[in-house]
Every structure is written in C-alpha cells, then in structure tokens.
Design a protein around this motif. Structure first.
Motif, PDB file in Angstrom:
ATOM      1  N   TYR A   1      -8.927 -55.962 117.761  1.00 11.94           N
ATOM      2  CA  TYR A   1      -8.161 -54.871 117.168  1.00 11.94           C
ATOM      3  C   TYR A   1      -8.254 -54.845 115.648  1.00 11.94           C
ATOM      4  O   TYR A   1      -7.953 -53.841 115.031  1.00 11.94           O
ATOM      5  N   PHE A   2      -8.677 -55.941 115.046  1.00 16.61           N
ATOM      6  CA  PHE A   2      -8.729 -56.006 113.597  1.00 16.61           C
ATOM      7  C   PHE A   2      -9.949 -55.302 113.022  1.00 16.61           C
ATOM      8  O   PHE A   2     -10.046 -55.136 111.818  1.00 16.61           O
ATOM      9  N   SER A   3     -10.872 -54.851 113.853  1.00 19.30           N
ATOM     10  CA  SER A   3     -12.027 -54.114 113.341  1.00 19.30           C
ATOM     11  C   SER A   3     -11.603 -52.764 112.787  1.00 19.30           C
ATOM     12  O   SER A   3     -12.285 -52.207 111.926  1.00 19.30           O
ATOM     13  N   CYS A   4     -10.487 -52.226 113.248  1.00 24.17           N
ATOM     14  CA  CYS A   4      -9.968 -50.967 112.703  1.00 24.17           C
ATOM     15  C   CYS A   4      -9.606 -51.133 111.229  1.00 24.17           C
ATOM     16  O   CYS A   4      -9.771 -50.205 110.437  1.00 24.17           O
ATOM     17  N   LEU A   5      -9.134 -52.300 110.844  1.00 21.62           N
ATOM     18  CA  LEU A   5      -8.786 -52.565 109.451  1.00 21.62           C
ATOM     19  C   LEU A   5     -10.024 -52.499 108.564  1.00 21.62           C
ATOM     20  O   LEU A   5      -9.983 -51.927 107.470  1.00 21.62           O
ATOM     21  N   ALA A   6     -11.134 -53.032 109.040  1.00 22.89           N
ATOM     22  CA  ALA A   6     -12.378 -52.984 108.265  1.00 22.89           C
ATOM     23  C   ALA A   6     -12.885 -51.555 108.151  1.00 22.89           C
ATOM     24  O   ALA A   6     -13.328 -51.123 107.082  1.00 22.89           O
ATOM     25  N   ALA A   7     -12.826 -50.800 109.230  1.00 21.16           N
ATOM     26  CA  ALA A   7     -13.281 -49.408 109.193  1.00 21.16           C
ATOM     27  C   ALA A   7     -12.428 -48.585 108.235  1.00 21.16           C
ATOM     28  O   ALA A   7     -12.939 -47.771 107.460  1.00 21.16           O
ATOM     29  N   LEU A   8     -11.130 -48.803 108.254  1.00 21.83           N
ATOM     30  CA  LEU A   8     -10.229 -48.094 107.348  1.00 21.83           C
ATOM     31  C   LEU A   8     -10.547 -48.442 105.898  1.00 21.83           C
ATOM     32  O   LEU A   8     -10.568 -47.565 105.021  1.00 21.83           O
ATOM     33  N   GLY A   9     -10.811 -49.705 105.629  1.00 22.19           N
ATOM     34  CA  GLY A   9     -11.161 -50.123 104.275  1.00 22.19           C
ATOM     35  C   GLY A   9     -12.457 -49.520 103.798  1.00 22.19           C
ATOM     36  O   GLY A   9     -12.598 -49.153 102.626  1.00 22.19           O
ATOM     37  N   LEU A  10     -13.431 -49.367 104.696  1.00 20.17           N
ATOM     38  CA  LEU A  10     -14.700 -48.761 104.317  1.00 20.17           C
ATOM     39  C   LEU A  10     -14.553 -47.268 104.065  1.00 20.17           C
ATOM     40  O   LEU A  10     -15.133 -46.723 103.126  1.00 20.17           O
ATOM     41  N   VAL A  11     -13.785 -46.599 104.909  1.00 21.48           N
ATOM     42  CA  VAL A  11     -13.611 -45.158 104.751  1.00 21.48           C
ATOM     43  C   VAL A  11     -12.854 -44.840 103.465  1.00 21.48           C
ATOM     44  O   VAL A  11     -13.197 -43.906 102.744  1.00 21.48           O
TER      45      VAL A  11
ATOM     46  N   ASN B   1     -12.695 -46.734 100.827  1.00 22.82           N
ATOM     47  CA  ASN B   1     -13.316 -47.461  99.716  1.00 22.82           C
ATOM     48  C   ASN B   1     -12.289 -48.386  99.055  1.00 22.82           C
ATOM     49  O   ASN B   1     -12.122 -48.400  97.845  1.00 22.82           O
ATOM     50  N   ASN B   2     -11.612 -49.153  99.898  1.00 24.98           N
ATOM     51  CA  ASN B   2     -10.522 -50.016  99.460  1.00 24.98           C
ATOM     52  C   ASN B   2     -10.926 -51.476  99.674  1.00 24.98           C
ATOM     53  O   ASN B   2     -10.979 -51.964 100.802  1.00 24.98           O
ATOM     54  N   SER B   3     -11.201 -52.157  98.584  1.00 24.80           N
ATOM     55  CA  SER B   3     -11.666 -53.547  98.667  1.00 24.80           C
ATOM     56  C   SER B   3     -10.651 -54.501  99.292  1.00 24.80           C
ATOM     57  O   SER B   3     -11.049 -55.368 100.084  1.00 24.80           O
ATOM     58  N   PRO B   4      -9.361 -54.402  98.990  1.00 21.67           N
ATOM     59  CA  PRO B   4      -8.414 -55.330  99.631  1.00 21.67           C
ATOM     60  C   PRO B   4      -8.388 -55.214 101.154  1.00 21.67           C
ATOM     61  O   PRO B   4      -8.228 -56.221 101.842  1.00 21.67           O
ATOM     62  N   ASN B   5      -8.559 -54.015 101.688  1.00 28.37           N
ATOM     63  CA  ASN B   5      -8.606 -53.871 103.145  1.00 28.37           C
ATOM     64  C   ASN B   5      -9.837 -54.548 103.729  1.00 28.37           C
ATOM     65  O   ASN B   5      -9.773 -55.143 104.805  1.00 28.37           O
ATOM     66  N   ILE B   6     -10.942 -54.446 103.044  1.00 27.18           N
ATOM     67  CA  ILE B   6     -12.172 -55.070 103.538  1.00 27.18           C
ATOM     68  C   ILE B   6     -12.046 -56.589 103.495  1.00 27.18           C
ATOM     69  O   ILE B   6     -12.437 -57.288 104.433  1.00 27.18           O
ATOM     70  N   VAL B   7     -11.449 -57.110 102.423  1.00 31.06           N
ATOM     71  CA  VAL B   7     -11.241 -58.555 102.324  1.00 31.06           C
ATOM     72  C   VAL B   7     -10.266 -59.023 103.400  1.00 31.06           C
ATOM     73  O   VAL B   7     -10.463 -60.071 104.023  1.00 31.06           O
ATOM     74  N   ALA B   8      -9.214 -58.240 103.644  1.00 38.92           N
ATOM     75  CA  ALA B   8      -8.258 -58.594 104.700  1.00 38.92           C
ATOM     76  C   ALA B   8      -8.937 -58.603 106.062  1.00 38.92           C
ATOM     77  O   ALA B   8      -8.643 -59.446 106.911  1.00 38.92           O
ATOM     78  N   ALA B   9      -9.862 -57.672 106.292  1.00 41.93           N
ATOM     79  CA  ALA B   9     -10.588 -57.644 107.559  1.00 41.93           C
ATOM     80  C   ALA B   9     -11.471 -58.877 107.712  1.00 41.93           C
ATOM     81  O   ALA B   9     -11.652 -59.381 108.824  1.00 41.93           O
ATOM     82  N   MET B  10     -12.002 -59.371 106.597  1.00 39.60           N
ATOM     83  CA  MET B  10     -12.792 -60.591 106.678  1.00 39.60           C
ATOM     84  C   MET B  10     -11.909 -61.794 107.002  1.00 39.60           C
ATOM     85  O   MET B  10     -12.348 -62.722 107.680  1.00 39.60           O
ATOM     86  N   LEU B  11     -10.673 -61.774 106.514  1.00 34.53           N
ATOM     87  CA  LEU B  11      -9.775 -62.891 106.777  1.00 34.53           C
ATOM     88  C   LEU B  11      -9.334 -62.943 108.233  1.00 34.53           C
ATOM     89  O   LEU B  11      -9.103 -64.017 108.778  1.00 34.53           O
ATOM     90  N   VAL B  12      -9.183 -61.809 108.866  1.00 40.34           N
ATOM     91  CA  VAL B  12      -8.788 -61.752 110.276  1.00 40.34           C
ATOM     92  C   VAL B  12      -9.990 -61.303 111.109  1.00 40.34           C
ATOM     93  O   VAL B  12      -9.895 -60.458 111.971  1.00 40.34           O
ATOM     94  N   SER B  13     -11.095 -61.885 110.818  1.00 42.84           N
ATOM     95  CA  SER B  13     -12.379 -61.480 111.375  1.00 42.84           C
ATOM     96  C   SER B  13     -12.347 -61.300 112.889  1.00 42.84           C
ATOM     97  O   SER B  13     -11.938 -62.203 113.627  1.00 42.84           O
ATOM     98  N   PRO B  14     -12.790 -60.139 113.364  1.00 39.69           N
ATOM     99  CA  PRO B  14     -12.797 -59.904 114.807  1.00 39.69           C
ATOM    100  C   PRO B  14     -13.803 -60.766 115.561  1.00 39.69           C
ATOM    101  O   PRO B  14     -13.685 -60.928 116.765  1.00 39.69           O
ATOM    102  N   LEU B  15     -14.759 -61.319 114.868  1.00 39.54           N
ATOM    103  CA  LEU B  15     -15.747 -62.154 115.545  1.00 39.54           C
ATOM    104  C   LEU B  15     -15.399 -63.639 115.495  1.00 39.54           C
ATOM    105  O   LEU B  15     -16.183 -64.467 115.937  1.00 39.54           O
TER     106      LEU B  15
END
Length: 91
Positions: free
Chosen positions: A20-30, A32-46
């Motif tokens: 479910y945390f992959s949605c956070l990465a997609a939101l960060g990419l759409v 263009n929000n770096s903190p969201n992308i970093v947060a997605a890496m911290l709760v990595s879906p893989l």
C-alpha cells in the motif's frame, strides 16, 4: 520461546501489508514533492519480499524464499510499469 519469536516474524512477513505504500511514492512523483519520495523509500514496498527471502534462507524455508522472490519480481515489474505509465501521462 524461540519458536514463538520465529512464528511472529513469519506472521509479519506473510501479512504482506507493504504494497500500500507504493501510492505514497506515486503521489510524491506526481506532485514533484521530494519529502514524499523519501518517505516512500523509508517504508519501501519491496522490503517485505526482501525480508521474506532473507529470513527464508536463514531458517531454510524454501516456500518462504520462493514466495518472497515471486513477490519481489512482481513488485519490481509493477513499479516499472506504473513509472512508465506515469511518464507517458505526464510527458
């Protein structure tokens, strides 16, 4: 007591609530929000499949390793597919 700890770890790995945390990465990419992308890496879906492969190899559980590897391949494929689709949509 040792068996109880192993069963808790197996239960955590097999729940597979990490996708479910992959949605956070997609939101960060759409956005263009770096903190969201970093947060997605911290709760990595893989991280779940990686933990499954690692723990399966430690306790010699081939079915856990196989399911972890399959989940990892599917997760990587879906990540690439969604990245490609977002790239086409936003380009």
């Amino acid at each position: 007591m040792k068996y109880n700890n192993v069963s808790k770890i197996l239960l955590t790995i097999k729940n597979k609530k990490y996708m479910y945390f992959s949605c956070l990465a997609a939101l960060g990419l759409v956005e263009n929000n770096s903190p969201n992308i970093v947060a997605a890496m911290l709760v990595s879906p893989l991280m779940g499949p990686v933990m499954s492969i690692t723990f399966g190899s430690i306790i010699s559980d081939r079915s856990l390793m196989k399911s972890g590897f399959f989940s990892l391949v599917v997760g990587m494929f879906l990540s690439c597919l969604f990245g490609f689709i977002f790239g086409l949509i936003l380009a």
